[in-house]
Scaffold this active site. Sequence first.
Site, PDB file in Angstrom:
ATOM      1  CE  LYS A   3      -2.740  -0.997   3.524  1.00 13.01           C
ATOM      2  NZ  LYS A   3      -3.901  -1.303   4.547  1.00 13.01           N
ATOM      3  NE  ARG A  20      -8.106  -3.648  10.989  1.00  9.65           N
ATOM      4  CZ  ARG A  20      -7.734  -3.572   9.827  1.00  9.65           C
ATOM      5  NH1 ARG A  20      -8.239  -3.881   8.838  1.00  9.65           N
ATOM      6  NH2 ARG A  20      -6.165  -3.174   9.708  1.00  9.65           N
TER       7      ARG A  20
END
Length: 270
Positions: free
Chosen positions: A58, A260
């Site tokens: 990323k 998460r």
Amino acid sequence: MPELPEVETTRRGIAPHLEGQRVSRVIVRDSRLRWPIPEDLDIRLSGQRIVQVDRRAKYLLIQAEVGTLISHLGMSGNLRLVEAGLPALKHEHVDIELESGLALRYTDPRRFGAMLWSLDPHNHELLIRLGPEPLTDLFDGERLYERSRGKSIAVKPFVMDNAVVVGVGNIYATEALFAAGIDPRREAGGISRARYLKLAIEIKRILAYAIERGGTTLRDFIGGDGKPGYFQQELFVYGRGGQPCKVCGTTLREIKLGQRASVYCPKCQR
């Protein structure tokens, strides 16, 4: 948070306008990102020609003739092209002005992103331990199977581990596990080779399609051309907890895995 498809969408949007261009100056309005922007970034980059805009995981790598700018979009950042000299709004921290009259503007309301300078980016501490890119031949189901042996961790955080494979964030791990029919709570070490082969195929397919669709816009992401991504319109499970499964109609369950949120179908995923 922008994931791999969003970062790749940004790269594809800005690269044609940056590559081959010379930097006229760098304006840093606020250097307080996750790590401080180097004070001498303007001196290092101004006057240099941009050779290539690449991506690793990323991270965006803006390669100049000497040195590379390593950029990460953090939780809410974006890079887009504007006219040089366009007045900056709040949270628009950096402009890289080009001789073409355009500027690459970095915006980051939450300031969790990064802009770092390196003469050897692939050996930088942030990049050197990263696993393979998911859309290359270095990543496949065999790798997932081999790396998972003896692992008691749930399969979803396992495939999100950047040492295993880069760029499979929460959105795309959730969608790929659904497509492969795998319960995200299952122990990584207990999943068969055949199911990992299927999962790797789905990871590649979903990431490639998300890139084609311009990424997923949930809140903050816009591409380098200022446009949103459209993949969110086709999500099967992510963000749909409590709603009916699009395949079987069963109510989707939302749980926490590895800090998460994770959504899955108790009927389609085993």
